[in-house]
Design an enzyme around this catalytic site. Structure first.
Site, PDB file in Angstrom:
ATOM      1  N   ASP A 141      -4.378  -4.606  65.445  1.00 44.68           N
ATOM      2  CA  ASP A 141      -4.371  -4.239  64.027  1.00 44.68           C
ATOM      3  C   ASP A 141      -5.398  -3.131  63.849  1.00 44.68           C
ATOM      4  O   ASP A 141      -6.240  -2.895  64.729  1.00 44.68           O
ATOM      5  CB  ASP A 141      -4.752  -5.457  63.170  1.00 44.68           C
ATOM      6  N   SER A 142      -5.358  -2.472  62.695  1.00 50.15           N
ATOM      7  CA  SER A 142      -6.352  -1.459  62.404  1.00 50.15           C
ATOM      8  C   SER A 142      -7.749  -2.075  62.294  1.00 50.15           C
ATOM      9  O   SER A 142      -8.740  -1.362  62.344  1.00 50.15           O
ATOM     10  CB  SER A 142      -5.997  -0.762  61.090  1.00 50.15           C
TER      11      SER A 142
ATOM     12  N   TYR B 178      -6.157   2.427  58.325  1.00 51.39           N
ATOM     13  CA  TYR B 178      -5.044   3.285  58.733  1.00 51.39           C
ATOM     14  C   TYR B 178      -4.165   3.652  57.524  1.00 51.39           C
ATOM     15  O   TYR B 178      -3.451   4.645  57.549  1.00 51.39           O
ATOM     16  CB  TYR B 178      -4.142   2.541  59.730  1.00 51.39           C
ATOM     17  N   GLY B 179      -4.227   2.787  56.512  1.00 53.97           N
ATOM     18  CA  GLY B 179      -3.267   2.880  55.405  1.00 53.97           C
ATOM     19  C   GLY B 179      -3.346   4.139  54.585  1.00 53.97           C
ATOM     20  O   GLY B 179      -2.446   4.451  53.809  1.00 53.97           O
TER      21      GLY B 179
ATOM     22  N   CYS C   1      -0.277  -4.946  62.227  1.00 57.85           N
ATOM     23  CA  CYS C   1      -0.570  -4.057  61.109  1.00 57.85           C
ATOM     24  C   CYS C   1       0.735  -3.538  60.483  1.00 57.85           C
ATOM     25  O   CYS C   1       1.583  -2.980  61.184  1.00 57.85           O
ATOM     26  CB  CYS C   1      -1.385  -2.883  61.652  1.00 57.85           C
ATOM     27  N   ASN C   2       0.866  -3.717  59.169  1.00 55.22           N
ATOM     28  CA  ASN C   2       2.076  -3.234  58.484  1.00 55.22           C
ATOM     29  C   ASN C   2       2.179  -1.723  58.561  1.00 55.22           C
ATOM     30  O   ASN C   2       3.261  -1.174  58.729  1.00 55.22           O
ATOM     31  CB  ASN C   2       2.043  -3.640  57.009  1.00 55.22           C
ATOM     32  N   THR C   3       1.035  -1.037  58.434  1.00 56.28           N
ATOM     33  CA  THR C   3       1.052   0.421  58.445  1.00 56.28           C
ATOM     34  C   THR C   3       1.569   0.939  59.787  1.00 56.28           C
ATOM     35  O   THR C   3       2.438   1.818  59.834  1.00 56.28           O
ATOM     36  CB  THR C   3      -0.369   0.961  58.160  1.00 56.28           C
TER      37      THR C   3
ATOM     38  N   GLU D 238     -11.764  -7.780  51.899  1.00 54.14           N
ATOM     39  CA  GLU D 238     -12.839  -7.675  52.897  1.00 54.14           C
ATOM     40  C   GLU D 238     -14.195  -8.032  52.301  1.00 54.14           C
ATOM     41  O   GLU D 238     -15.087  -8.482  53.001  1.00 54.14           O
ATOM     42  CB  GLU D 238     -12.840  -6.277  53.533  1.00 54.14           C
TER      43      GLU D 238
ATOM     44  N   CYS E 136       1.171  -6.232  53.695  1.00 56.38           N
ATOM     45  CA  CYS E 136      -0.105  -5.763  54.242  1.00 56.38           C
ATOM     46  C   CYS E 136      -0.818  -6.981  54.804  1.00 56.38           C
ATOM     47  O   CYS E 136      -0.756  -8.068  54.216  1.00 56.38           O
ATOM     48  CB  CYS E 136      -0.940  -5.115  53.134  1.00 56.38           C
ATOM     49  N   THR E 137      -1.495  -6.762  55.936  1.00 58.15           N
ATOM     50  CA  THR E 137      -2.165  -7.883  56.611  1.00 58.15           C
ATOM     51  C   THR E 137      -3.095  -8.686  55.699  1.00 58.15           C
ATOM     52  O   THR E 137      -3.252  -9.880  55.872  1.00 58.15           O
ATOM     53  CB  THR E 137      -3.040  -7.335  57.753  1.00 58.15           C
ATOM     54  N   HIS E 138      -3.727  -8.000  54.758  1.00 58.67           N
ATOM     55  CA  HIS E 138      -4.757  -8.661  53.945  1.00 58.67           C
ATOM     56  C   HIS E 138      -4.177  -9.490  52.788  1.00 58.67           C
ATOM     57  O   HIS E 138      -4.863 -10.342  52.251  1.00 58.67           O
ATOM     58  CB  HIS E 138      -5.691  -7.612  53.344  1.00 58.67           C
TER      59      HIS E 138
END
Ligand code: DGL
Length: 267
Positions: free
Chosen positions: A10-11, A42-43, A73-75, A152, A184-186
């Site tokens: 992932d980023s 990365y997004g 990572c979705n991006t 975060e 998105c991962t978050h």
């Protein structure tokens, strides 16, 4: 049976939502996780840059002897999945297709919302996959860039996050969607806030859960699952100081991270 590890990158920290689900569902599997914390986010970057970073991350994990690569990572999944697949002979699983498929199954009124980073939404990747499955579906994409830093910072249940969510999500709620992809991962960490703002009539799709279903199916199909009765190994690598990754990552993962090694990549 194959006891080689699954590689996940992932980023940064966000991919731990996918790793957590791997730990839950595929308990015997060893894993190697790489978080590119020196170059996150990365997004907000161009597709060209994200592709370059993703090749470097892939190379690192392949050298660790993995049997399957997960792009958490979705991006990266949105802009670089096909290019990575072309380079590797092992299975490569991204998060977009599993999430898109689950959304298509869930919608009853044929109106699906997708939220993610600017790069993910601008790529149109979710809409493309959803409409390939069913061209009659309407897809409404919305970037929500403030969600990543809020998560975060640990503000997952804070009133600031509720305010931001209300402001952003009004735009997809007004479209009358009945399904919303957390692209998105978050965002799985914001499920409770997003659920409250969207209301009970909207189904939230967690790409992490759907992706791990696909990993499991792929391992079973290839007879590559690990049934060994030994403790699986769980390695963590980052490209910046491990301190922040450890504190924020343990919150994401819901468990302690014993060792994290810093590596240099792409320099
Ligand atoms: N991991 C990214 C994603 O899922 C979010 C963080 C970033 O922008 O790098 O799109």
């Amino acid at each position: 049976m194959n006891s080689d590890p699954i590689g996940v990158f992932d980023s940064g920290i966000g991919g731990l939502t996918v790793l957590k689900e791997i730990f839950r569902v595929l308990q015997q599997e060893s894993t190697v996780y790489l978080g590119d914390t020196a170059r996150v986010p990365y997004g907000i970057r161009s597709a060209e840059t994200v592709v370059r970073y993703s090749f470097e991350n892939t190379e690192f994990l392949v050298a660790k002897g993995i049997k399957l690569l997960v792009i958490a990572c979705n991006t990266v999944s949105a802009v670089s999945l096909d290019a990575i697949k072309e380079r590797l002979s092992m299975p490569v699983i991204g998060v977009i297709e599993p999430g898109a498929r689950a959304a298509v199954k869930a919608t009853k009124n044929n109106r699906i919302g997708v939220i993610g980073t600017e790069a993910t939404i601008n790529s149109g990747a979710y809409a493309r996959v959803i409409q390939q499955i069913d061209g009659a579906l309407d897809v409404f994409g919305l970037p929500c860039p403030l969600f990543v830093p809020l998560v975060e910072e640990g503000l997952t249940d804070d009133e600031i996050t509720v305010m931001v969510a209300k402001k952003y999500l009004r735009q997809v709620r007004d479209k009358g969607i009945d399904t919303l992809v957390l692209g998105c991962t978050h965002y799985p960490l914001l499920k409770s806030v997003i659920g409250k703002v969207m209301g009970d009539t909207v189904t939230l799709i967690d790409s992490a859960i759907e992706t791990v279903k696909e990993i499991r199916e792929t391992l079973l199909r290839d007879s590559a699952e690990c049934n060994a009765l030994r403790e699986p190994s769980r390695l963590f690598y980052v490209t910046d100081s491990p301190d922040r990754f450890k504190s924020v990552g343990e919150r994401f993962l819901g468990q302690k991270i014993k060792t994290i090694e810093k590596i240099d990549i792409g320099l």
